[in-house]
Design a protein around this motif. Sequence first.
Motif, PDB file in Angstrom:
ATOM      1  N   GLY A  46       0.826  -1.198   0.000  1.00  0.00           N
ATOM      2  CA  GLY A  46       0.000   0.000   0.000  1.00  0.00           C
ATOM      3  C   GLY A  46       0.863   1.252   0.000  1.00  0.00           C
ATOM      4  O   GLY A  46       2.018   1.230  -0.395  1.00  0.00           O
ATOM      5  N   TYR A  47       0.265   2.349   0.443  1.00  0.00           N
ATOM      6  CA  TYR A  47       0.993   3.615   0.462  1.00  0.00           C
ATOM      7  C   TYR A  47       1.824   3.713   1.724  1.00  0.00           C
ATOM      8  O   TYR A  47       1.334   4.033   2.790  1.00  0.00           O
ATOM      9  CB  TYR A  47       0.022   4.785   0.349  1.00  0.00           C
ATOM     10  N   ARG A 101      12.578   4.418 -13.049  1.00  0.00           N
ATOM     11  CA  ARG A 101      11.677   5.541 -12.730  1.00  0.00           C
ATOM     12  C   ARG A 101      10.302   5.317 -13.344  1.00  0.00           C
ATOM     13  O   ARG A 101       9.283   5.550 -12.695  1.00  0.00           O
ATOM     14  CB  ARG A 101      12.282   6.861 -13.192  1.00  0.00           C
ATOM     15  N   LEU A 102      10.254   4.838 -14.578  1.00  0.00           N
ATOM     16  CA  LEU A 102       8.971   4.551 -15.227  1.00  0.00           C
ATOM     17  C   LEU A 102       8.227   3.425 -14.508  1.00  0.00           C
ATOM     18  O   LEU A 102       7.003   3.472 -14.358  1.00  0.00           O
ATOM     19  CB  LEU A 102       9.179   4.211 -16.700  1.00  0.00           C
ATOM     20  N   GLU A 103       8.971   2.404 -14.059  1.00  0.00           N
ATOM     21  CA  GLU A 103       8.349   1.320 -13.296  1.00  0.00           C
ATOM     22  C   GLU A 103       7.746   1.850 -11.997  1.00  0.00           C
ATOM     23  O   GLU A 103       6.643   1.442 -11.609  1.00  0.00           O
ATOM     24  CB  GLU A 103       9.370   0.227 -12.982  1.00  0.00           C
ATOM     25  N   LEU A 104       8.461   2.756 -11.340  1.00  0.00           N
ATOM     26  CA  LEU A 104       7.948   3.348 -10.099  1.00  0.00           C
ATOM     27  C   LEU A 104       6.679   4.156 -10.371  1.00  0.00           C
ATOM     28  O   LEU A 104       5.696   4.040  -9.641  1.00  0.00           O
ATOM     29  CB  LEU A 104       9.016   4.232  -9.445  1.00  0.00           C
ATOM     30  N   ILE A 131       0.732   4.531 -10.038  1.00  0.00           N
ATOM     31  CA  ILE A 131      -0.545   4.693 -10.741  1.00  0.00           C
ATOM     32  C   ILE A 131      -1.437   3.484 -10.493  1.00  0.00           C
ATOM     33  O   ILE A 131      -2.627   3.629 -10.184  1.00  0.00           O
ATOM     34  CB  ILE A 131      -0.314   4.915 -12.251  1.00  0.00           C
ATOM     35  N   ARG A 132      -0.874   2.285 -10.609  1.00  0.00           N
ATOM     36  CA  ARG A 132      -1.661   1.064 -10.372  1.00  0.00           C
ATOM     37  C   ARG A 132      -2.204   1.023  -8.949  1.00  0.00           C
ATOM     38  O   ARG A 132      -3.364   0.677  -8.720  1.00  0.00           O
ATOM     39  CB  ARG A 132      -0.810  -0.175 -10.626  1.00  0.00           C
TER      40      ARG A 132
END
Length: 76
Positions: free
Chosen positions: A7-8, A26-29, A34-35
């Motif tokens: 979670g967050y 960075r794109l994966e993060l 977003i997911r």
Amino acid sequence: MSKQDAGYDYNRYRILLAEAVDETKRLELIELMIREKARDRLEAQRTSDRIAMTAATVSRILGPIAGSRRDSYKFD
């Protein structure tokens, strides 16, 4: 990155950001965040739907009971 599903969590994102040393990471993060936001919104919607269904069920079940009690207290 997506294997972690806590979670967050501020510390988790801080660590993931520190590990995102190249464009791919960075794109994966970004995709992960977003997911997870989408997942949280979906869960909030499901919770809201469950609450509404529960309220409707309680109203349907207690409605006739409450109505019959009101009628029994009428004084003519």
